[in-house]
Design a protein around this motif. Sequence first.
Motif, PDB file in Angstrom:
ATOM      1  N   ALA A   1      47.804 -43.944  71.762  1.00 12.21           N
ATOM      2  CA  ALA A   1      46.549 -43.706  72.127  1.00 12.21           C
ATOM      3  C   ALA A   1      46.162 -45.868  71.714  1.00 12.21           C
ATOM      4  O   ALA A   1      44.642 -46.292  71.737  1.00 12.21           O
ATOM      5  CB  ALA A   1      45.675 -43.225  71.830  1.00 12.21           C
ATOM      6  N   GLY A   2      46.525 -46.028  70.962  1.00 15.37           N
ATOM      7  CA  GLY A   2      46.171 -47.670  71.316  1.00 15.37           C
ATOM      8  C   GLY A   2      45.931 -47.888  69.884  1.00 15.37           C
ATOM      9  O   GLY A   2      45.724 -48.848  69.531  1.00 15.37           O
TER      10      GLY A   2
ATOM     11  N   ALA B   1      26.715 -44.064  78.202  1.00 18.54           N
ATOM     12  CA  ALA B   1      26.552 -45.734  78.177  1.00 18.54           C
ATOM     13  C   ALA B   1      27.470 -46.340  78.092  1.00 18.54           C
ATOM     14  O   ALA B   1      27.576 -47.370  78.480  1.00 18.54           O
ATOM     15  CB  ALA B   1      25.106 -45.514  76.946  1.00 18.54           C
ATOM     16  N   ILE B   2      28.517 -45.922  76.667  1.00 21.34           N
ATOM     17  CA  ILE B   2      29.755 -46.105  76.666  1.00 21.34           C
ATOM     18  C   ILE B   2      30.803 -46.590  77.479  1.00 21.34           C
ATOM     19  O   ILE B   2      30.944 -47.481  78.136  1.00 21.34           O
ATOM     20  CB  ILE B   2      30.049 -45.590  75.145  1.00 21.34           C
ATOM     21  N   TYR B   3      30.736 -45.241  78.245  1.00 19.96           N
ATOM     22  CA  TYR B   3      31.478 -45.358  79.178  1.00 19.96           C
ATOM     23  C   TYR B   3      31.147 -46.376  80.738  1.00 19.96           C
ATOM     24  O   TYR B   3      31.753 -45.956  81.567  1.00 19.96           O
ATOM     25  CB  TYR B   3      32.522 -43.951  79.783  1.00 19.96           C
ATOM     26  N   GLU B   4      30.014 -46.085  80.777  1.00 21.91           N
ATOM     27  CA  GLU B   4      29.228 -46.422  81.847  1.00 21.91           C
ATOM     28  C   GLU B   4      29.899 -45.706  83.171  1.00 21.91           C
ATOM     29  O   GLU B   4      29.558 -46.317  84.382  1.00 21.91           O
ATOM     30  CB  GLU B   4      29.758 -47.754  82.310  1.00 21.91           C
TER      31      GLU B   4
ATOM     32  N   LYS C   1      41.239 -48.032  78.035  1.00 18.54           N
ATOM     33  CA  LYS C   1      40.109 -47.062  77.616  1.00 18.54           C
ATOM     34  C   LYS C   1      39.741 -46.268  77.845  1.00 18.54           C
ATOM     35  O   LYS C   1      39.491 -45.100  77.770  1.00 18.54           O
ATOM     36  CB  LYS C   1      39.315 -47.732  76.045  1.00 18.54           C
ATOM     37  N   LYS C   2      38.960 -46.742  79.320  1.00 16.57           N
ATOM     38  CA  LYS C   2      38.683 -46.275  80.012  1.00 16.57           C
ATOM     39  C   LYS C   2      39.428 -45.111  80.929  1.00 16.57           C
ATOM     40  O   LYS C   2      38.583 -43.752  81.922  1.00 16.57           O
ATOM     41  CB  LYS C   2      37.469 -47.023  81.255  1.00 16.57           C
TER      42      LYS C   2
ATOM     43  N   TYR D   1      38.034 -42.800  66.359  1.00 13.85           N
ATOM     44  CA  TYR D   1      36.732 -42.612  67.273  1.00 13.85           C
ATOM     45  C   TYR D   1      36.312 -43.560  68.188  1.00 13.85           C
ATOM     46  O   TYR D   1      36.614 -44.324  69.366  1.00 13.85           O
ATOM     47  CB  TYR D   1      36.347 -41.513  67.429  1.00 13.85           C
TER      48      TYR D   1
ATOM     49  N   ILE E   1      23.564 -50.269  75.444  1.00 16.74           N
ATOM     50  CA  ILE E   1      24.351 -49.444  74.929  1.00 16.74           C
ATOM     51  C   ILE E   1      22.829 -49.694  73.411  1.00 16.74           C
ATOM     52  O   ILE E   1      23.180 -48.257  72.968  1.00 16.74           O
ATOM     53  CB  ILE E   1      25.898 -49.557  74.361  1.00 16.74           C
TER      54      ILE E   1
ATOM     55  N   LEU F   1      41.331 -39.481  73.934  1.00 14.22           N
ATOM     56  CA  LEU F   1      41.927 -38.466  72.126  1.00 14.22           C
ATOM     57  C   LEU F   1      40.993 -37.936  71.789  1.00 14.22           C
ATOM     58  O   LEU F   1      39.597 -37.851  71.300  1.00 14.22           O
ATOM     59  CB  LEU F   1      42.020 -39.739  71.350  1.00 14.22           C
ATOM     60  N   VAL F   2      41.089 -35.889  71.786  1.00 16.96           N
ATOM     61  CA  VAL F   2      40.624 -35.376  70.792  1.00 16.96           C
ATOM     62  C   VAL F   2      41.641 -35.016  69.465  1.00 16.96           C
ATOM     63  O   VAL F   2      42.302 -34.734  69.755  1.00 16.96           O
ATOM     64  CB  VAL F   2      40.516 -34.099  71.374  1.00 16.96           C
TER      65      VAL F   2
ATOM     66  N   GLU G   1      20.810 -47.283  74.149  1.00 16.58           N
ATOM     67  CA  GLU G   1      21.245 -45.620  74.183  1.00 16.58           C
ATOM     68  C   GLU G   1      21.163 -45.246  71.792  1.00 16.58           C
ATOM     69  O   GLU G   1      20.784 -44.052  71.665  1.00 16.58           O
ATOM     70  CB  GLU G   1      22.108 -45.183  74.561  1.00 16.58           C
TER      71      GLU G   1
ATOM     72  N   MET H   1      42.065 -42.886  79.283  1.00 13.36           N
ATOM     73  CA  MET H   1      42.533 -42.302  78.631  1.00 13.36           C
ATOM     74  C   MET H   1      41.362 -41.778  77.745  1.00 13.36           C
ATOM     75  O   MET H   1      39.871 -42.486  77.060  1.00 13.36           O
ATOM     76  CB  MET H   1      43.697 -43.392  77.648  1.00 13.36           C
TER      77      MET H   1
ATOM     78  N   VAL I   1      24.752 -40.376  74.679  1.00 11.16           N
ATOM     79  CA  VAL I   1      25.681 -42.046  74.396  1.00 11.16           C
ATOM     80  C   VAL I   1      27.409 -42.101  74.562  1.00 11.16           C
ATOM     81  O   VAL I   1      27.491 -43.512  75.379  1.00 11.16           O
ATOM     82  CB  VAL I   1      26.323 -41.961  72.985  1.00 11.16           C
ATOM     83  N   ASN I   2      28.419 -41.700  74.938  1.00  7.09           N
ATOM     84  CA  ASN I   2      29.918 -41.581  75.934  1.00  7.09           C
ATOM     85  C   ASN I   2      29.518 -42.107  77.222  1.00  7.09           C
ATOM     86  O   ASN I   2      29.327 -42.898  77.592  1.00  7.09           O
ATOM     87  CB  ASN I   2      30.232 -40.371  75.700  1.00  7.09           C
TER      88      ASN I   2
ATOM     89  N   ALA J   1      39.386 -52.796  77.358  1.00 11.85           N
ATOM     90  CA  ALA J   1      38.606 -51.622  78.001  1.00 11.85           C
ATOM     91  C   ALA J   1      38.930 -51.193  79.539  1.00 11.85           C
ATOM     92  O   ALA J   1      39.073 -49.895  79.129  1.00 11.85           O
ATOM     93  CB  ALA J   1      37.044 -52.372  77.948  1.00 11.85           C
TER      94      ALA J   1
ATOM     95  N   GLN K   1      44.768 -52.399  73.447  1.00 11.54           N
ATOM     96  CA  GLN K   1      43.269 -51.957  73.774  1.00 11.54           C
ATOM     97  C   GLN K   1      42.244 -52.754  74.462  1.00 11.54           C
ATOM     98  O   GLN K   1      40.959 -53.072  74.373  1.00 11.54           O
ATOM     99  CB  GLN K   1      43.088 -52.039  71.863  1.00 11.54           C
TER     100      GLN K   1
END
Lengths: 262, 326
Positions: free
Chosen positions: B70-71, B123-126, B95-96, A98, A7, B100-101, A10, B98, B120-121, B92, B90
């Motif tokens: 959404a926690g 990588a974060i969400y693998e 969070k994977k 976010y 990460i 939120l917009v 990235e 769900m 980036v997302n 992980a 919360q």
Amino acid sequence: MKRHWRIFCEFFRTCLVEELEYRSEFLGNFLSSLFGIGMAILTIQVFFYQTDNLGGWKYADVLLLLGIFNTLQGLIDFALRPNMSRLLQHIRMGTFDYVLTKPVDSMFYVSFRHLVFWRLIDVLLGIGLIIYALIQKHYMPTIMDAVMFFISIGSSLVLIYALWMMLMTTSFWVIRIDDLSFVFNSFFETTRFPIGMYRGWLRIVLTYILPAAFITSTPALSLLGKWNGMTTILSVVLAGLFLWISRRFWRYALRSYTSASS
Amino acid sequence: MSIQVEHLYKQFRVHVRQAGWTGAVRSLFKREIRTVEAVRDISFTIPSGEIVAFLGPNGAGKTTTIKMLAGLLYPSSGSIQVAGYVPFEQKAEFKKIMSLVMGQKSQLIWDIPPMETFLVNKAIYEIEDRAFRQTLDELVELLELEELLTKPTRSLSLGQRMKCELAAALLHRPKVLFLDEPTIGLDVHTQEKVRRFIGQYNREHRTTVLLTSHYMGDVTALCDRVLIINHGKLLYDGELDMLTEKLTPYKLLEVQLSSIPDISWDAYGELVDAKEGKVTLRVPRERIHEVSSRFLQLFDVRDLNIEDPPMEEVITLAFQEDAHVS
């Protein structure tokens, strides 16, 4: 760990893209870094016109200390400083929400999301100065010196990170202060000079309460072969303790954030 | 059940500050703290795959509830389960699954193209390379993003940006999607597109969607079921059509005549409008058949139209405090 590294890479990549979007003034930054380190060396030279030792440190020793200081400062400006203002902005604008919806440790995210990569110039210049100081001194560190150096510089990085993070965490409450990093600077500047230079209560505070002594002096002494096992262990313990406190503090701040509206 | 909420409460403690100098000084010494009840005893369940609208005027407690789901906020009391998880833990894994917009807040990186945020997302969400490619292709096609991916976010229009926000939020294929005013500020055409996308996405992926909106269009186009909330209380939970029937016991009858006779319309219903040969009457639901057939017998009717009152009107009625709809 591996995941966080991915990460981080990235983050680094996107920041590079972001930086290039503005065709960052690489040359300008390079010159200003060079100027900064040049001025610092000059200051030390001025000191040494008057005396041949500063708090028990010789000219080349102080240069080495300055090299370490510059390297650490470069790393702070590279990874930590750019994130301070962003966190304030996130909290004020509500986009921090976010961050909390992402499946990644929020403390990790807010501390390394934004990187200003050209600040690594300072790191390179710092390393250059360390090498130059060692040559000046005609001292070749032994393997043991190097090991002690890396352990203590690791501790100082963790210490800096923890202290910085604690300061940054206060932005949950004092969201009106725009530049909290100024507070940190005043403290960090004290590590530019050997700890032996300070006297009385200031020295006690800088050694035990805000452990500035462990940030630059301990690694510098290690590299010069004047390490002391106990001090090194103490620096590791202190770093761990401060990291733990900063983490607890972050958690506490998050709890009060998530129980209030934004 | 995908979302299960029971007796949810949320209180905020806020400082009350008087305006002006004296007020500012006084608040330094003595802080008056008042408790605001943002959410009061809300319970509902949403089965997975369903798309439900959350309606209410500003400050009704919609966003507070969504944030708790959404926690992001800790409930004062009550329990929440989303896809089997307790949101404010919360985790992980939660969070994977769900996303939120928020229509008012952006997660895209401002100075560089949206594609970078997507990476980036990733990588974060693998997200695996293949799955990422596949999802991205699908989203690009559905949302028509092809040309937007490589433009800096700051140069995109609001509508284009919103489409990219949706894509960024859906890359990890969430099972539960919270949309807080996704169409705010968009023009009618773009609203329509975003709406169609949400509907289609929900149908194809069986994603549970909870959305808040101020635009009735969003709601009527997407949801059969609505939750109406005001002053932190749930006023109505049920089908949209039923709500109309309950709250507005009349329909609108529009009749196009060759000429408007000069008579009293009271025998038929309540006159809303009469001009250029068109008469609009508000007629009680149970009389609508009788009235319209009488019209056809008695007048020279060119066109006749029966409509439900506009949704806005229904909702306004629902928001009125004394409305007993539940």
